[in-house]
Write an enzyme that holds these catalytic residues in place. Structure first.
Site, PDB file in Angstrom:
ATOM      1  CG  PHE A 167      -1.897   1.032   1.300  1.00  0.00           C
ATOM      2  CD1 PHE A 167      -3.379   0.590   0.652  1.00  0.00           C
ATOM      3  CD2 PHE A 167      -1.526   2.536   1.449  1.00  0.00           C
ATOM      4  CE1 PHE A 167      -4.189   1.764   0.397  1.00  0.00           C
ATOM      5  CE2 PHE A 167      -2.832   3.524   1.117  1.00  0.00           C
ATOM      6  CZ  PHE A 167      -3.863   3.030   1.042  1.00  0.00           C
ATOM      7  CG  ASP A 252       5.589   3.984   1.349  1.00  0.00           C
ATOM      8  OD1 ASP A 252       5.811   4.556   2.545  1.00  0.00           O
ATOM      9  OD2 ASP A 252       4.821   3.790   0.808  1.00  0.00           O
ATOM     10  CE  LYS A 281       0.040   5.864   7.183  1.00  0.00           C
ATOM     11  NZ  LYS A 281      -1.622   6.076   7.193  1.00  0.00           N
TER      12      LYS A 281
HETATM   13  C1  LIG Z   1       3.159   2.579   3.811  1.00  0.00           C
HETATM   14  C2  LIG Z   1       2.111   3.603   3.246  1.00  0.00           C
HETATM   15  N1  LIG Z   1       2.563   4.484   2.019  1.00  0.00           N
HETATM   16  C3  LIG Z   1       1.717   5.345   1.610  1.00  0.00           C
HETATM   17  C4  LIG Z   1       0.278   5.656   2.312  1.00  0.00           C
HETATM   18  C5  LIG Z   1      -0.346   6.956   1.804  1.00  0.00           C
HETATM   19  O1  LIG Z   1      -0.460   7.796   2.684  1.00  0.00           O
HETATM   20  P1  LIG Z   1      -1.395   8.817   2.796  1.00  0.00           P
HETATM   21  O2  LIG Z   1      -2.674   8.293   3.187  1.00  0.00           O
HETATM   22  O3  LIG Z   1      -0.977  10.233   3.658  1.00  0.00           O
HETATM   23  O4  LIG Z   1      -1.801   9.505   1.375  1.00  0.00           O
HETATM   24  C6  LIG Z   1       0.235   5.033   3.517  1.00  0.00           C
HETATM   25  C7  LIG Z   1      -1.131   5.344   3.966  1.00  0.00           C
HETATM   26  O5  LIG Z   1      -1.699   4.588   4.870  1.00  0.00           O
HETATM   27  C8  LIG Z   1       0.965   3.940   3.977  1.00  0.00           C
HETATM   28  O6  LIG Z   1       0.730   3.250   4.952  1.00  0.00           O
END
Ligand SMILES: Cc1ncc(COP(=O)(O)O)c(C=O)c1O
Length: 479
Positions: A167, A252, A281
């Site tokens: 994700f 990520d 986050k």
């Molecule tokens: C690993 C990871 N990358 C990217 C995102 C996307 O972040 P955002 O919701 O701030 O766009 C998330 C969100 O849950 C995430 O857990």
């Protein structure tokens, strides 16, 4: 020469105008909030919340706790999907934000730069000494989009590779690298040249990279959906493969970063130096959205390579002073209050307790985690009665079982948890990193009681399963 009056640093003192009292407005309209959302926002989400019985009306948040309108206290193991690493409404965060507003800083002049963005970049890059540049965005997914563009610009290659169950966000580039078809359905076509490989599979990675057309490999060091932890040498070997084939290695850390796993970055557990690290986050302190790409200088320089390309990528609100102040205060709290050490020790304690539950309860199949990112996975039981009940529920909706744990945790024990993804049998714990031993007691007591109840078939837990299965069937036929 006459001078125009200079404003005082704290601004003109004004009477507080009740029209702008948002807390009073929140209270006044609280009872209408579901109706407002059904009518004007996402009605389906309201229906989900009502079905699972989460209508308690939270009125206050403090640290790791939420308080409902009846004054009851809840332990939050969700932390706003991971944003409240230092807890809700931390006094340092509030003070930092108030100081920006009180000083009436110019903010977002655009044809200028703010010291606060420079300071936050400096603080973050101190954790990744092999990276020299920071690019700020407004969210996780925006950071992913930036990294995709940077990788293409730096390598001149089109491809991106991601893992199954990944994700990375829900905008188009990030969505193209999403490992769950549910999120993609109806939104195709997605970014071309995006390829999925299994997580924790080095031969598959090598095969995907071998054509030398892949700009970047995007990977969560620990996957959020399912709390999947790779073998200990996976990330460093993956980085070596990326180097071999000229592909950039992008970590990520939007969920795992900023202390979550008991170190500032999850990659710190695996001795690996990615070409780009993405954060969002928790960096916001939960207050003002922010995202960042930390990158090698040569990559950055390929993107911003001439003065007429100085704004070739960016976003209007990125680097705003409130977001930067939130990031700076969050990092300071992590350091001053030894929050990361706390995540490590409390996480170890909880993992030990859950491991003992896995030994005692046949429904608990595995427990995984690092720091305060913990997954408790449930699996098909062996005894006949439980297996039959499990099979029936699975036939209706795979993954529904976890609701039989999370709903009683919420209703009976006032513990807020989440299921770690669609069709998933894992409950995820992602609490504020500030939880203490009494919170751990609370978690252990509650999970133990609910899991013990789930082993009674027939019983209250399984009759809840019947109700949820009926709802699921009704929803499927459009009810
Ligand atoms: C690993 C990871 N990358 C990217 C995102 C996307 O972040 P955002 O919701 O701030 O766009 C998330 C969100 O849950 C995430 O857990």
């Amino acid at each position: 020469m006459s001078q125009s009056p200079q404003p005082t640093p704290s601004g003109p003192s004004v009477e507080r105008d009740p029209r702008y009292d948002m807390a009073a407005l929140y209270e006044r309209r609280e009872s209408e909030r579901f109706a407002l959302h059904s009518q004007r926002l996402n009605e389906m989400w309201v229906r989900v919340l009502k079905t699972i019985g989460y209508d308690v009306g939270f009125v206050r948040g403090s640290g790791q706790y939420l308080f409902d309108r009846a004054g009851d206290r809840y332990l939050d193991l969700l932390s706003g999907w991971g944003v409240f690493a230092v807890g809700r409404n931390h006094p340092a965060l509030r003070q930092a934000l108030e100081s920006v507003l009180d000083a009436q800083l110019p903010n977002l002049v655009q044809l200028d730069v703010s010291a606060l963005a420079g300071v936050l970049a400096e603080k973050l890059l101190a954790y990744t000494p092999w990276l020299e540049k920071a690019f700020f965005a407004n969210s996780g997914t925006e950071s992913v989009e930036a990294a995709v563009k940077f990788a293409r610009a730096a390598t001149g290659r089109p491809g991106v590779v991601h893992c199954a169950h990944s994700f990375h966000g829900l905008t188009y580039g990030a969505l193209s690298m999403n490992g769950d078809g549910v999120f993609k359905k109806g939104f195709e076509p997605l970014l071309p040249h995006s390829r999925e490989i299994p997580f924790d599979d080095l031969p598959a990675l090598e095969q995907a990279l071998s054509a030398r057309d892949v700009a970047a490999f995007f990977v969560e060091p620990i996957q959020g959906k399912g709390v999947n932890i790779p073998k200990v040498d996976y990330l460093s070997s993956a980085a070596a493969l990326c180097r071999k084939y000229g592909t950039l290695f992008v970590a990520d850390e939007i969920q795992t970063g900023v202390g979550r796993t008991g170190s500032f970055l999850a990659i710190d557990h695996y001795s690996v130096e990615p070409d780009m690290v993405l954060l969002a986050k928790a960096l916001s302190g939960g207050h003002v959205p922010v995202g960042v790409v930390l990158t090698r200088k040569w990559i950055f320089d390929k993107v911003f390579d001439r003065m007429d390309r100085a704004v070739v990528h960016g976003s209007t609100f990125a680097k705003n002073d409130l977001a930067m102040a939130s990031g700076i205060a969050t990092i300071d709290v992590l350091q001053n209050e030894r929050v990361i050490e706390n995540a490590k020790t409390r996480g170890e304690r909880l993992l030990r307790s859950f491991a003992s539950m896995a030994e005692r309860y046949e429904l608990v199949s595995e427990v995984r985690g690092k720091g305060l990112m913990i997954g408790v996975e449930f699996g098909k039981p062996t005894s006949f009665k439980l297996r039959t009940a499990w099979n029936i529920l699975e036939a209706v909706n795979s993954g529904l079982f976890c609701q039989l744990i999370s709903i009683p945790l919420f209703k009976d024990h006032k513990v807020l948890t989440q299921v770690a993804g669609h069709g998933n049998h894992t409950i995820k714990l992602l609490p504020p990193l500030t939880i203490d031993d009494s919170d751990c007691d609370w978690i252990e007591r509650s999970f133990d009681a609910v899991i013990a109840d789930a082993h009674k078939a027939p019983g209250a837990v399984w009759s809840l399963g019947k109700t949820l299965a009926e709802h699921a069937i009704k929803a499927r036929v459009g009810g």
